[in-house]
Design a protein around this motif. Structure first.
Motif, PDB file in Angstrom:
ATOM      1  N   UNK A 117       0.860  -1.179   0.000  1.00  0.00           N
ATOM      2  CA  UNK A 117       0.000   0.000   0.000  1.00  0.00           C
ATOM      3  C   UNK A 117       0.897   1.231   0.000  1.00  0.00           C
ATOM      4  N   UNK A 118       0.757   2.059  -1.025  1.00  0.00           N
ATOM      5  CA  UNK A 118       1.577   3.251  -1.174  1.00  0.00           C
ATOM      6  C   UNK A 118       0.755   4.516  -1.063  1.00  0.00           C
ATOM      7  N   UNK A 119       1.217   5.560  -1.712  1.00  0.00           N
ATOM      8  CA  UNK A 119       0.555   6.855  -1.594  1.00  0.00           C
ATOM      9  C   UNK A 119      -0.826   6.873  -2.238  1.00  0.00           C
ATOM     10  N   UNK A 120      -1.114   5.942  -3.145  1.00  0.00           N
ATOM     11  CA  UNK A 120      -2.448   5.866  -3.750  1.00  0.00           C
ATOM     12  C   UNK A 120      -3.489   5.358  -2.752  1.00  0.00           C
ATOM     13  N   UNK A 121      -3.039   4.711  -1.699  1.00  0.00           N
ATOM     14  CA  UNK A 121      -3.954   4.227  -0.667  1.00  0.00           C
ATOM     15  C   UNK A 121      -4.605   2.910  -1.035  1.00  0.00           C
ATOM     16  N   UNK A 122      -5.785   2.684  -0.468  1.00  0.00           N
ATOM     17  CA  UNK A 122      -6.512   1.444  -0.699  1.00  0.00           C
ATOM     18  C   UNK A 122      -7.531   1.691  -1.804  1.00  0.00           C
ATOM     19  N   UNK A 123      -7.157   1.305  -3.000  1.00  0.00           N
ATOM     20  CA  UNK A 123      -8.003   1.511  -4.182  1.00  0.00           C
ATOM     21  C   UNK A 123      -8.834   0.255  -4.444  1.00  0.00           C
ATOM     22  N   UNK A 150       2.789  -1.502   4.347  1.00  0.00           N
ATOM     23  CA  UNK A 150       2.340  -0.135   4.127  1.00  0.00           C
ATOM     24  C   UNK A 150       3.594   0.716   3.974  1.00  0.00           C
ATOM     25  N   UNK A 151       3.730   1.365   2.833  1.00  0.00           N
ATOM     26  CA  UNK A 151       4.916   2.180   2.557  1.00  0.00           C
ATOM     27  C   UNK A 151       4.908   3.441   3.428  1.00  0.00           C
ATOM     28  N   UNK A 152       6.062   4.078   3.563  1.00  0.00           N
ATOM     29  CA  UNK A 152       6.192   5.266   4.402  1.00  0.00           C
ATOM     30  C   UNK A 152       5.311   6.418   3.938  1.00  0.00           C
ATOM     31  N   UNK A 153       5.098   6.545   2.627  1.00  0.00           N
ATOM     32  CA  UNK A 153       4.330   7.673   2.107  1.00  0.00           C
ATOM     33  C   UNK A 153       2.825   7.412   2.076  1.00  0.00           C
ATOM     34  N   UNK A 154       2.363   6.303   2.631  1.00  0.00           N
ATOM     35  CA  UNK A 154       0.935   5.983   2.645  1.00  0.00           C
ATOM     36  C   UNK A 154       0.234   6.749   3.756  1.00  0.00           C
ATOM     37  N   UNK A 155      -1.053   6.977   3.549  1.00  0.00           N
ATOM     38  CA  UNK A 155      -1.821   7.723   4.540  1.00  0.00           C
ATOM     39  C   UNK A 155      -2.335   6.855   5.678  1.00  0.00           C
ATOM     40  N   UNK A 172      -2.120  -1.045  10.975  1.00  0.00           N
ATOM     41  CA  UNK A 172      -3.318  -1.452  11.707  1.00  0.00           C
ATOM     42  C   UNK A 172      -4.586  -0.933  11.022  1.00  0.00           C
ATOM     43  N   UNK A 173      -4.558   0.313  10.575  1.00  0.00           N
ATOM     44  CA  UNK A 173      -5.711   0.881   9.871  1.00  0.00           C
ATOM     45  C   UNK A 173      -5.959   0.140   8.558  1.00  0.00           C
ATOM     46  N   UNK A 174      -4.893  -0.100   7.805  1.00  0.00           N
ATOM     47  CA  UNK A 174      -5.016  -0.810   6.532  1.00  0.00           C
ATOM     48  C   UNK A 174      -5.556  -2.224   6.750  1.00  0.00           C
ATOM     49  N   UNK A 175      -5.078  -2.881   7.788  1.00  0.00           N
ATOM     50  CA  UNK A 175      -5.522  -4.238   8.108  1.00  0.00           C
ATOM     51  C   UNK A 175      -7.029  -4.269   8.347  1.00  0.00           C
ATOM     52  N   UNK A 176      -7.533  -3.338   9.129  1.00  0.00           N
ATOM     53  CA  UNK A 176      -8.959  -3.338   9.451  1.00  0.00           C
ATOM     54  C   UNK A 176      -9.817  -2.939   8.248  1.00  0.00           C
TER      55      UNK A 176
END
Length: 95
Positions: free
Chosen positions: A23-29, A50-55, A59-63
Motif C-alpha cells: 500500500x503506497x501513496x495511492x492508498x486502498x483503491x 504499508x509504505x512510508x508515504x501511505x496515509x 493497523x488501519x489498513x488491516x482493518x
C-alpha cells in the motif's frame, strides 16, 4: 471467527511469508482490494506492507481491508500486516 490459538498458528505461518500486497501513496483503491481478494482466494494467508508515504498505518489498513474482503485480521506489526480468509472450496490451511 478465529480464536486466539488459531491466530497464533497463523502468525507463526506468516513469519515465513513475503509481502505480496503493498500500500503506497495511492492508498486502498478498488484495484488493490481486488488484488487482495484474489490473493486470499489463492493462498488463504497473505502478508502486506504499508509504505512510508501511505496515509494509513498497518493497523488501519488491516482493518479496512479485512472489512472490504471479509477476511480475518491476524496481526499488524510495524509496517506489515497479515490477513486470513478460509477458502471453502479448496482449503489449504487446516486450523
Amino acid at each position: 471467527m478465529i480464536n486466539t490459538k488459531q491466530r497464533a498458528v497463523l502468525r507463526a505461518m506468516a513469519n515465513q511469508l513475503e509481502p505480496i500486497v503493498h500500500i503506497g501513496k495511492a492508498g486502498i483503491t478498488d484495484h488493490l482490494v481486488t488484488q487482495v481478494d484474489d490473493a486470499l482466494t489463492a493462498r488463504e494467508l497473505i502478508k502486506g506492507t504499508v509504505q512510508e508515504n501511505a496515509e494509513y498505518t498497518a493497523k488501519e489498513a488491516l482493518h479496512i481491508l479485512s472489512e472490504r474482503v471479509c477476511a480475518e485480521p491476524v496481526q499488524a506489526i510495524g509496517r506489515k500486516f497479515v490477513l486470513y480468509r478460509r477458502n471453502h472450496e479448496k482449503p489449504r490451511i487446516q486450523l
